[in-house]
Write a protein that holds these residues in place. Sequence first.
Motif, PDB file in Angstrom:
ATOM      1  N   GLU A   1       7.442   1.858   0.771  1.00  0.00           N
ATOM      2  CA  GLU A   1       7.434   2.039  -0.695  1.00  0.00           C
ATOM      3  C   GLU A   1       7.672   0.741  -1.460  1.00  0.00           C
ATOM      4  N   TYR A   2       8.108  -0.316  -0.752  1.00  0.00           N
ATOM      5  CA  TYR A   2       8.371  -1.597  -1.427  1.00  0.00           C
ATOM      6  C   TYR A   2       7.386  -2.694  -1.026  1.00  0.00           C
ATOM      7  N   ARG A   3       6.354  -2.330  -0.291  1.00  0.00           N
ATOM      8  CA  ARG A   3       5.422  -3.360   0.207  1.00  0.00           C
ATOM      9  C   ARG A   3       4.486  -3.870  -0.885  1.00  0.00           C
ATOM     10  N   LYS A   4       3.868  -5.029  -0.589  1.00  0.00           N
ATOM     11  CA  LYS A   4       2.881  -5.669  -1.473  1.00  0.00           C
ATOM     12  C   LYS A   4       3.494  -6.111  -2.797  1.00  0.00           C
ATOM     13  N   LYS A   5       4.777  -6.442  -2.772  1.00  0.00           N
ATOM     14  CA  LYS A   5       5.450  -6.941  -3.980  1.00  0.00           C
ATOM     15  C   LYS A   5       6.039  -8.324  -3.734  1.00  0.00           C
ATOM     16  N   GLY A   6       5.719  -8.928  -2.588  1.00  0.00           N
ATOM     17  CA  GLY A   6       6.221 -10.268  -2.304  1.00  0.00           C
ATOM     18  C   GLY A   6       7.582 -10.320  -1.643  1.00  0.00           C
ATOM     19  N   ILE A   7       8.119  -9.152  -1.237  1.00  0.00           N
ATOM     20  CA  ILE A   7       9.473  -9.152  -0.661  1.00  0.00           C
ATOM     21  C   ILE A   7       9.488  -9.829   0.710  1.00  0.00           C
ATOM     22  N   ALA A   8       8.504  -9.511   1.556  1.00  0.00           N
ATOM     23  CA  ALA A   8       8.465 -10.179   2.871  1.00  0.00           C
ATOM     24  C   ALA A   8       8.317 -11.685   2.693  1.00  0.00           C
ATOM     25  N   SER A   9       7.494 -12.105   1.753  1.00  0.00           N
ATOM     26  CA  SER A   9       7.310 -13.542   1.513  1.00  0.00           C
ATOM     27  C   SER A   9       8.640 -14.197   1.142  1.00  0.00           C
ATOM     28  N   ALA A  10       9.415 -13.549   0.290  1.00  0.00           N
ATOM     29  CA  ALA A  10      10.715 -14.109  -0.107  1.00  0.00           C
ATOM     30  C   ALA A  10      11.673 -14.161   1.084  1.00  0.00           C
TER      31      ALA A  10
ATOM     32  N   PHE B   1       6.271 -14.578  16.486  1.00  0.00           N
ATOM     33  CA  PHE B   1       5.112 -13.886  17.028  1.00  0.00           C
ATOM     34  C   PHE B   1       4.929 -12.583  16.275  1.00  0.00           C
ATOM     35  N   THR B   2       3.655 -12.188  16.141  1.00  0.00           N
ATOM     36  CA  THR B   2       3.333 -10.982  15.398  1.00  0.00           C
ATOM     37  C   THR B   2       2.131 -10.296  16.013  1.00  0.00           C
ATOM     38  N   SER B   3       2.142  -8.977  15.988  1.00  0.00           N
ATOM     39  CA  SER B   3       0.946  -8.236  16.385  1.00  0.00           C
ATOM     40  C   SER B   3       0.332  -7.550  15.175  1.00  0.00           C
ATOM     41  N   THR B   4       1.011  -7.605  14.035  1.00  0.00           N
ATOM     42  CA  THR B   4       0.580  -6.801  12.888  1.00  0.00           C
ATOM     43  C   THR B   4       0.204  -7.604  11.642  1.00  0.00           C
ATOM     44  N   ALA B   5       0.772  -8.787  11.447  1.00  0.00           N
ATOM     45  CA  ALA B   5       0.619  -9.421  10.133  1.00  0.00           C
ATOM     46  C   ALA B   5       0.360 -10.933  10.186  1.00  0.00           C
ATOM     47  N   PRO B   6      -0.562 -11.414  11.061  1.00  0.00           N
ATOM     48  CA  PRO B   6      -0.793 -12.869  11.090  1.00  0.00           C
ATOM     49  C   PRO B   6      -1.268 -13.418   9.751  1.00  0.00           C
ATOM     50  N   ASP B   7      -2.007 -12.620   8.981  1.00  0.00           N
ATOM     51  CA  ASP B   7      -2.523 -13.115   7.692  1.00  0.00           C
ATOM     52  C   ASP B   7      -1.400 -13.354   6.682  1.00  0.00           C
ATOM     53  N   LEU B   8      -0.392 -12.499   6.742  1.00  0.00           N
ATOM     54  CA  LEU B   8       0.768 -12.687   5.853  1.00  0.00           C
ATOM     55  C   LEU B   8       1.357 -14.083   6.067  1.00  0.00           C
ATOM     56  N   TYR B   9       1.582 -14.429   7.349  1.00  0.00           N
ATOM     57  CA  TYR B   9       2.225 -15.713   7.651  1.00  0.00           C
ATOM     58  C   TYR B   9       1.269 -16.886   7.423  1.00  0.00           C
ATOM     59  N   ALA B  10      -0.004 -16.696   7.740  1.00  0.00           N
ATOM     60  CA  ALA B  10      -0.988 -17.765   7.488  1.00  0.00           C
ATOM     61  C   ALA B  10      -0.995 -18.112   6.002  1.00  0.00           C
TER      62      ALA B  10
ATOM     63  N   ALA C   1      13.258   1.803  15.094  1.00  0.00           N
ATOM     64  CA  ALA C   1      12.037   2.593  14.935  1.00  0.00           C
ATOM     65  C   ALA C   1      10.786   1.740  15.108  1.00  0.00           C
ATOM     66  N   GLU C   2      10.826   0.509  14.641  1.00  0.00           N
ATOM     67  CA  GLU C   2       9.625  -0.337  14.603  1.00  0.00           C
ATOM     68  C   GLU C   2       9.416  -1.100  15.911  1.00  0.00           C
ATOM     69  N   TRP C   3      10.492  -1.594  16.505  1.00  0.00           N
ATOM     70  CA  TRP C   3      10.348  -2.489  17.669  1.00  0.00           C
ATOM     71  C   TRP C   3      11.183  -2.060  18.868  1.00  0.00           C
ATOM     72  N   GLY C   4      11.662  -0.821  18.878  1.00  0.00           N
ATOM     73  CA  GLY C   4      12.490  -0.357  19.984  1.00  0.00           C
ATOM     74  C   GLY C   4      11.808  -0.544  21.333  1.00  0.00           C
TER      75      GLY C   4
ATOM     76  N   VAL D   1      10.936  -9.131  10.595  1.00  0.00           N
ATOM     77  CA  VAL D   1      10.583  -9.027   9.174  1.00  0.00           C
ATOM     78  C   VAL D   1      10.153  -7.585   8.917  1.00  0.00           C
ATOM     79  N   TYR D   2      10.874  -6.918   8.031  1.00  0.00           N
ATOM     80  CA  TYR D   2      10.565  -5.504   7.759  1.00  0.00           C
ATOM     81  C   TYR D   2      10.814  -5.173   6.295  1.00  0.00           C
ATOM     82  N   VAL D   3       9.820  -4.536   5.682  1.00  0.00           N
ATOM     83  CA  VAL D   3       9.935  -4.027   4.308  1.00  0.00           C
ATOM     84  C   VAL D   3       9.457  -2.576   4.345  1.00  0.00           C
ATOM     85  N   PRO D   4      10.259  -1.603   3.883  1.00  0.00           N
ATOM     86  CA  PRO D   4       9.832  -0.212   3.925  1.00  0.00           C
ATOM     87  C   PRO D   4       8.590   0.010   3.065  1.00  0.00           C
TER      88      PRO D   4
HETATM   89  C1  LIG Z   1       4.299  -6.895   7.153  1.00  0.00           C
HETATM   90  C2  LIG Z   1       5.312  -6.579   6.033  1.00  0.00           C
HETATM   91  C3  LIG Z   1       6.647  -7.197   6.408  1.00  0.00           C
HETATM   92  C4  LIG Z   1       4.799  -7.170   4.722  1.00  0.00           C
HETATM   93  O1  LIG Z   1       5.766  -6.946   3.715  1.00  0.00           O
HETATM   94  P1  LIG Z   1       5.392  -7.104   2.165  1.00  0.00           P
HETATM   95  O2  LIG Z   1       6.676  -7.188   1.424  1.00  0.00           O
HETATM   96  O3  LIG Z   1       4.430  -6.074   1.788  1.00  0.00           O
HETATM   97  O4  LIG Z   1       4.651  -8.533   2.145  1.00  0.00           O
HETATM   98  P2  LIG Z   1       4.356  -9.373   0.850  1.00  0.00           P
HETATM   99  O5  LIG Z   1       4.312  -8.476  -0.331  1.00  0.00           O
HETATM  100  O6  LIG Z   1       5.264 -10.549   0.793  1.00  0.00           O
HETATM  101  O7  LIG Z   1       2.873  -9.858   1.192  1.00  0.00           O
HETATM  102  C5  LIG Z   1       2.483 -11.214   1.111  1.00  0.00           C
HETATM  103  C6  LIG Z   1       1.017 -11.331   1.303  1.00  0.00           C
HETATM  104  O8  LIG Z   1       0.622 -10.883   2.606  1.00  0.00           O
HETATM  105  C7  LIG Z   1      -0.276  -9.805   2.495  1.00  0.00           C
HETATM  106  N1  LIG Z   1       0.079  -8.881   3.552  1.00  0.00           N
HETATM  107  C8  LIG Z   1       1.188  -8.141   3.609  1.00  0.00           C
HETATM  108  N2  LIG Z   1       1.188  -7.403   4.754  1.00  0.00           N
HETATM  109  C9  LIG Z   1       0.050  -7.727   5.405  1.00  0.00           C
HETATM  110  C10 LIG Z   1      -0.531  -7.310   6.628  1.00  0.00           C
HETATM  111  N3  LIG Z   1       0.073  -6.381   7.422  1.00  0.00           N
HETATM  112  N4  LIG Z   1      -1.710  -7.848   7.009  1.00  0.00           N
HETATM  113  C11 LIG Z   1      -2.312  -8.755   6.214  1.00  0.00           C
HETATM  114  N5  LIG Z   1      -1.798  -9.187   5.037  1.00  0.00           N
HETATM  115  C12 LIG Z   1      -0.654  -8.670   4.640  1.00  0.00           C
HETATM  116  C13 LIG Z   1      -0.070  -9.241   1.141  1.00  0.00           C
HETATM  117  O9  LIG Z   1      -1.222  -8.588   0.667  1.00  0.00           O
HETATM  118  C14 LIG Z   1       0.220 -10.494   0.352  1.00  0.00           C
HETATM  119  O10 LIG Z   1      -0.944 -11.184   0.084  1.00  0.00           O
HETATM  120  P3  LIG Z   1      -1.149 -11.876  -1.336  1.00  0.00           P
HETATM  121  O11 LIG Z   1      -0.012 -12.837  -1.479  1.00  0.00           O
HETATM  122  O12 LIG Z   1      -2.469 -12.514  -1.207  1.00  0.00           O
HETATM  123  O13 LIG Z   1      -1.084 -10.746  -2.306  1.00  0.00           O
HETATM  124  C15 LIG Z   1       5.481  -5.051   5.847  1.00  0.00           C
HETATM  125  O14 LIG Z   1       4.210  -4.469   5.688  1.00  0.00           O
HETATM  126  C16 LIG Z   1       6.174  -4.384   7.028  1.00  0.00           C
HETATM  127  O15 LIG Z   1       7.396  -4.328   7.082  1.00  0.00           O
HETATM  128  N6  LIG Z   1       5.396  -3.835   7.998  1.00  0.00           N
HETATM  129  C17 LIG Z   1       5.959  -3.192   9.171  1.00  0.00           C
HETATM  130  C18 LIG Z   1       6.719  -4.155  10.059  1.00  0.00           C
HETATM  131  C19 LIG Z   1       5.906  -5.376  10.431  1.00  0.00           C
HETATM  132  O16 LIG Z   1       4.749  -5.297  10.846  1.00  0.00           O
HETATM  133  N7  LIG Z   1       6.549  -6.549  10.285  1.00  0.00           N
HETATM  134  C20 LIG Z   1       5.964  -7.824  10.633  1.00  0.00           C
HETATM  135  C21 LIG Z   1       6.352  -8.121  12.015  1.00  0.00           C
HETATM  136  S1  LIG Z   1       5.880  -9.757  12.500  1.00  0.00           S
END
Ligand SMILES: CC(C)(COP(=O)(O)OP(=O)(O)OC[C@H]1O[C@@H](n2cnc3c(N)ncnc32)[C@H](O)[C@@H]1OP(=O)(O)O)[C@@H](O)C(=O)NCCC(=O)NCCS
Length: 154
Positions: free
Chosen positions: A92-101, A121-130, A24-27, A87-90
């Motif tokens: 309802e479970y986002r913003k809880k640190g699951i992607a970070s773990a 590579f990412t088009s949606t969440a560079p700040d998460l990884y930074a 669904a996300e990257w097809g 990396v994918y978190v549905p």
């Molecule tokens: C992006 C995604 C994986 C984040 O999952 P998550 O479990 O909510 O991430 P976390 O809770 O670990 O977030 C960690 C930090 O990144 C931030 N963050 C999360 N998603 C973010 C985004 N899309 N843009 C910017 N910052 C983001 C959070 O606020 C958090 O910041 P904090 O530590 O200062 O509070 C999730 O939103 C997702 O599955 N999105 C759809 C698929 C996708 O885009 N995947 C990434 C592909 S590269």
Amino acid sequence: MTATIVPLLERPDLAEQVAAWGFAEWGHLNPGETLAQRVIRIRGKMNTDRVPVAFVALGADGGIVGTASLIFDDLEGDPRNPWLASVYVPSEYRKKGIASALVRAVEEAARRLGYSRLYLFTSTAPDLYAGLGWRPLERQDYRGEHIQVMDRTL
Ligand SMILES: CC(C)(COP(=O)(O)OP(=O)(O)OC[C@H]1O[C@@H](n2cnc3c(N)ncnc32)[C@H](O)[C@@H]1OP(=O)(O)O)[C@@H](O)C(=O)NCCC(=O)NCCS
């Protein structure tokens, strides 16, 4: 919420869900691949001692709350490897640190398998990884998306 991160190998019953999320996300990044083909490809990531390795995040009840993978190649034609991918978190479970773990688990697996650098590579969440210590490299246009390539020294 504390999620437990385990290799998909330990929970093969979750391969269909992992494939459905990715489909669904990257097809569009794998044009022509059916969901059934994706399930087979995901099952090929059920390893722990070699790349590729898929991980799942489990909630307290054992249900799946996220996924991420360590793969060898990701960007077609790019010689760098290996990659953090899918990396994918549905929602309802986002913003809880699951992607970070999940990211930390993939980093640890890459380190354990002998790699000293990891790419994504990412088009949606560079700040998460930074925020997790990843460094932005170049931007590219790839299959209709503006993507940011990043790396991390392990
Ligand atoms: C992006 C995604 C994986 C984040 O999952 P998550 O479990 O909510 O991430 P976390 O809770 O670990 O977030 C960690 C930090 O990144 C931030 N963050 C999360 N998603 C973010 C985004 N899309 N843009 C910017 N910052 C983001 C959070 O606020 C958090 O910041 P904090 O530590 O200062 O509070 C999730 O939103 C997702 O599955 N999105 C759809 C698929 C996708 O885009 N995947 C990434 C592909 S590269």
